[in-house]
Design a protein around this motif. Sequence first.
Motif, PDB file in Angstrom:
ATOM      1  N   ARG A   1      -2.506   4.586  11.010  1.00 12.48           N
ATOM      2  CA  ARG A   1      -2.037   5.474  10.191  1.00 12.48           C
ATOM      3  C   ARG A   1      -1.911   6.948  10.501  1.00 12.48           C
ATOM      4  NH1 ARG A   1      -6.222   6.889   6.840  1.00 12.48           N
ATOM      5  NH2 ARG A   1      -8.150   5.894   7.199  1.00 12.48           N
ATOM      6  N   GLU A   2      -0.936   7.466   9.444  1.00 12.72           N
ATOM      7  CA  GLU A   2      -1.026   8.988   9.675  1.00 12.72           C
ATOM      8  C   GLU A   2      -1.743   9.773   8.807  1.00 12.72           C
ATOM      9  OE1 GLU A   2       0.799   9.122  13.446  1.00 12.72           O
ATOM     10  OE2 GLU A   2       0.297  10.752  12.043  1.00 12.72           O
ATOM     11  N   GLY A   3      -1.657   9.282   7.589  1.00 17.16           N
ATOM     12  CA  GLY A   3      -2.385  10.166   6.758  1.00 17.16           C
ATOM     13  C   GLY A   3      -3.570   9.365   6.112  1.00 17.16           C
ATOM     14  N   PRO A   4      -4.007   9.883   4.881  1.00 15.65           N
ATOM     15  CA  PRO A   4      -5.117   8.993   4.056  1.00 15.65           C
ATOM     16  C   PRO A   4      -4.782   7.736   3.728  1.00 15.65           C
ATOM     17  CG  PRO A   4      -4.040  10.816   2.802  1.00 15.65           C
ATOM     18  CD  PRO A   4      -3.639  10.826   4.206  1.00 15.65           C
ATOM     19  N   ALA A   5      -5.716   7.006   3.551  1.00 14.00           N
ATOM     20  CA  ALA A   5      -5.714   5.485   3.126  1.00 14.00           C
ATOM     21  C   ALA A   5      -5.881   5.651   1.502  1.00 14.00           C
ATOM     22  CB  ALA A   5      -6.176   4.545   3.912  1.00 14.00           C
ATOM     23  N   TYR A   6      -5.386   4.719   0.726  1.00 10.73           N
ATOM     24  CA  TYR A   6      -5.961   4.673  -0.728  1.00 10.73           C
ATOM     25  C   TYR A   6      -6.118   3.104  -1.257  1.00 10.73           C
ATOM     26  CZ  TYR A   6      -4.347   9.381  -0.694  1.00 10.73           C
ATOM     27  OH  TYR A   6      -4.171  10.695  -0.528  1.00 10.73           O
ATOM     28  N   ILE A   7      -7.102   2.657  -1.604  1.00  8.26           N
ATOM     29  CA  ILE A   7      -7.381   1.632  -2.523  1.00  8.26           C
ATOM     30  C   ILE A   7      -7.319   1.908  -3.944  1.00  8.26           C
ATOM     31  CG2 ILE A   7      -8.727  -0.613  -2.729  1.00  8.26           C
ATOM     32  CD1 ILE A   7      -9.801   0.039  -0.029  1.00  8.26           C
ATOM     33  N   LEU A   8      -6.395   1.348  -4.762  1.00  6.75           N
ATOM     34  CA  LEU A   8      -6.331   1.719  -6.019  1.00  6.75           C
ATOM     35  C   LEU A   8      -6.653   0.556  -7.001  1.00  6.75           C
ATOM     36  CD1 LEU A   8      -2.561   3.206  -6.181  1.00  6.75           C
ATOM     37  CD2 LEU A   8      -4.613   4.424  -5.725  1.00  6.75           C
ATOM     38  N   LEU A   9      -7.648   0.710  -7.715  1.00  9.41           N
ATOM     39  CA  LEU A   9      -8.331  -0.633  -8.426  1.00  9.41           C
ATOM     40  C   LEU A   9      -7.876  -0.154 -10.003  1.00  9.41           C
ATOM     41  CD1 LEU A   9     -10.546   0.607  -6.212  1.00  9.41           C
ATOM     42  CD2 LEU A   9     -11.767  -1.281  -7.340  1.00  9.41           C
ATOM     43  N   GLY A  10      -7.432  -1.193 -10.583  1.00  3.60           N
ATOM     44  CA  GLY A  10      -6.692  -1.443 -11.790  1.00  3.60           C
ATOM     45  C   GLY A  10      -5.156  -1.378 -11.572  1.00  3.60           C
TER      46      GLY A  10
ATOM     47  N   PRO B   1       4.876  10.554  12.191  1.00  2.00           N
ATOM     48  CA  PRO B   1       4.506  11.489  11.163  1.00  2.00           C
ATOM     49  C   PRO B   1       5.810  12.222  10.528  1.00  2.00           C
ATOM     50  CG  PRO B   1       4.226  12.364  13.453  1.00  2.00           C
ATOM     51  CD  PRO B   1       4.332  10.890  13.498  1.00  2.00           C
ATOM     52  N   ALA B   2       6.895  12.055  11.374  1.00  2.00           N
ATOM     53  CA  ALA B   2       8.137  12.541  10.624  1.00  2.00           C
ATOM     54  C   ALA B   2       9.394  11.727  11.155  1.00  2.00           C
ATOM     55  CB  ALA B   2       8.484  14.041  11.019  1.00  2.00           C
ATOM     56  N   PRO B   3      10.431  11.260  10.302  1.00  2.00           N
ATOM     57  CA  PRO B   3      11.290  10.264  10.749  1.00  2.00           C
ATOM     58  C   PRO B   3      11.841  10.684  12.011  1.00  2.00           C
ATOM     59  CG  PRO B   3      11.561  10.713   8.282  1.00  2.00           C
ATOM     60  CD  PRO B   3      10.423  11.642   8.909  1.00  2.00           C
ATOM     61  N   LEU B   4      12.258   9.642  12.842  1.00  3.59           N
ATOM     62  CA  LEU B   4      12.950   9.979  13.840  1.00  3.59           C
ATOM     63  C   LEU B   4      14.380   9.463  13.559  1.00  3.59           C
ATOM     64  CD1 LEU B   4      10.863   7.940  16.525  1.00  3.59           C
ATOM     65  CD2 LEU B   4      10.715  10.373  16.411  1.00  3.59           C
ATOM     66  N   LEU B   5      15.286  10.373  14.361  1.00  6.72           N
ATOM     67  CA  LEU B   5      16.792  10.049  13.896  1.00  6.72           C
ATOM     68  C   LEU B   5      17.748   9.516  14.866  1.00  6.72           C
ATOM     69  CD1 LEU B   5      17.151  13.517  12.159  1.00  6.72           C
ATOM     70  CD2 LEU B   5      16.515  11.629  11.210  1.00  6.72           C
ATOM     71  N   ALA B   6      18.584   8.832  14.795  1.00  5.71           N
ATOM     72  CA  ALA B   6      19.263   8.108  15.686  1.00  5.71           C
ATOM     73  C   ALA B   6      20.828   8.015  15.250  1.00  5.71           C
ATOM     74  CB  ALA B   6      18.919   6.536  16.128  1.00  5.71           C
ATOM     75  N   GLU B   7      22.026   8.192  15.872  1.00 11.34           N
ATOM     76  CA  GLU B   7      23.284   8.252  15.412  1.00 11.34           C
ATOM     77  C   GLU B   7      23.916   7.699  16.525  1.00 11.34           C
ATOM     78  OE1 GLU B   7      26.474  11.901  14.031  1.00 11.34           O
ATOM     79  OE2 GLU B   7      24.607  12.530  15.264  1.00 11.34           O
ATOM     80  N   HIS B   8      24.975   7.153  15.910  1.00 17.71           N
ATOM     81  CA  HIS B   8      26.265   6.443  16.450  1.00 17.71           C
ATOM     82  C   HIS B   8      27.721   6.810  15.790  1.00 17.71           C
ATOM     83  CE1 HIS B   8      28.200   3.430  19.313  1.00 17.71           C
ATOM     84  NE2 HIS B   8      29.227   3.230  18.318  1.00 17.71           N
ATOM     85  N   GLN B   9      28.315   7.754  16.722  1.00 16.52           N
ATOM     86  CA  GLN B   9      29.560   8.328  16.097  1.00 16.52           C
ATOM     87  C   GLN B   9      30.852   7.321  16.751  1.00 16.52           C
ATOM     88  OE1 GLN B   9      31.525  12.477  17.236  1.00 16.52           O
ATOM     89  NE2 GLN B   9      30.208  12.541  15.524  1.00 16.52           N
ATOM     90  N   LEU B  10      31.724   7.067  15.856  1.00 16.72           N
ATOM     91  CA  LEU B  10      33.174   6.448  16.066  1.00 16.72           C
ATOM     92  C   LEU B  10      33.885   6.808  15.647  1.00 16.72           C
ATOM     93  CD1 LEU B  10      33.432   4.110  13.611  1.00 16.72           C
ATOM     94  CD2 LEU B  10      31.201   3.431  14.429  1.00 16.72           C
ATOM     95  N   GLU B  11      35.115   6.728  15.945  1.00 16.78           N
ATOM     96  CA  GLU B  11      36.283   6.937  15.698  1.00 16.78           C
ATOM     97  C   GLU B  11      37.428   5.680  15.224  1.00 16.78           C
ATOM     98  OE1 GLU B  11      40.599   9.674  16.587  1.00 16.78           O
ATOM     99  OE2 GLU B  11      39.049   9.082  18.203  1.00 16.78           O
ATOM    100  N   VAL B  12      37.821   5.566  13.857  1.00 18.40           N
ATOM    101  CA  VAL B  12      38.672   4.648  13.523  1.00 18.40           C
ATOM    102  C   VAL B  12      40.142   5.078  13.073  1.00 18.40           C
ATOM    103  CG1 VAL B  12      38.547   2.751  11.360  1.00 18.40           C
ATOM    104  CG2 VAL B  12      36.465   3.859  11.915  1.00 18.40           C
TER     105      VAL B  12
END
Length: 377
Positions: free
Chosen positions: A51-60, A342-353
């Motif tokens: 994991r990149e950040g802290p982990a949490y266990i939430l009780l209740g 840690p930060a989103p990776l970006l991908a792109e596909h451009q097309l002409e209609v």
Amino acid sequence: MLSEALLEELRFKGEGSDLDYKAERYRFAQASDDDKSAMLKDILAFANAYREGPAYILLGFKENAPHPAEVTGLPPDGAIDDSRVQQFVNSKLNAKLEFRYEEGLLGDRHIAVISIPKQRRPFYLTRDYGKLTRDTVYVRRGSSTGIASPDEIARMGTTRGVVKTVLDFQTPDNDPLPNAFERRFINFPARLPSLERDRNVFLPTTFLVNAHYYREGAVYHSSWNRVFQARLLLTNQSEFSLGDAHLEVVVRCPEGETASMLRADEMPDVPSSTYFPLANAHLEHAGQAVTIDDRGKMPVAQVALGTIRPGQTVRAEEDIAILPSGPGVYSIQVRILANEIPAPLLAEHQLEVTGPLVSVSEQEFFLSWNSFPDDED
């Protein structure tokens, strides 16, 4: 104690490699070794998780997918002291594990939180305890806990390399998605009459006339003449697994145009002039890994891919149907997310209609209706 804002964010996040919900407090005071080993195992598993950040266990808190976790609360009596948990856990491990146990209020509900920061690992027991065995590295993978393999343990002791992924855009025939499409953009009359029953035609009493027949026909032809479909595949070229991998897909449009999105299996069917009422009942499909959120300014396709192992390619559960409103240059933009990114990776596909804009009057609509699919097709 965590802020209310962060707790609310965690309620919406859902269980994974860095979050777990527990409806009840762990058995601790005057509990057996077997009972207390449940808490110990969960803390170890999250401490060893990728994991990149802290982990949490939430009780209740109680899992309530697809809705936010429900705050069920804990009884105020039986609170566990952090210092006792610290001594209990760290007296049994190969190295000191940093974590924090806190109890407090969220609104009027008593809750507890175990926070485990990211730190050097692996952690394991130096002797058997309860249901746990010594020298075993327990690890959280997604929403489940298992035993780490030798390769996983080896990677824990090294600095992780760079995340490497490849996102492929394909057609439903598994060919590369083209950069150009020829389509027809048909505009039908805004109002079309309802289909009325022909009293000279016998109709079984179990069937009803589809009053929306013509309108559904217009939607059918408008949709299928302008749609193109995209199949998304993500390959993990990293030397480690990607947990809870996820894609967020939007379509950027030329000025003045829009684009709607559907799951490919939700494209309109050929309309029928009659229907059997129960057969047309629409059921919600729980657990879909591809969903479309169209509540914002532009629709967003959410694609859950799960854990992707090194070298593995995972295909989206369903293709995405994209319906542009008119000609122009469109861009399919994808954010790639995972626990290890840690930060989103970006991908792109451009097309002409390209393609003609066709306006159909009501008279033309009915004159050409015979060329449209009928009930027998």
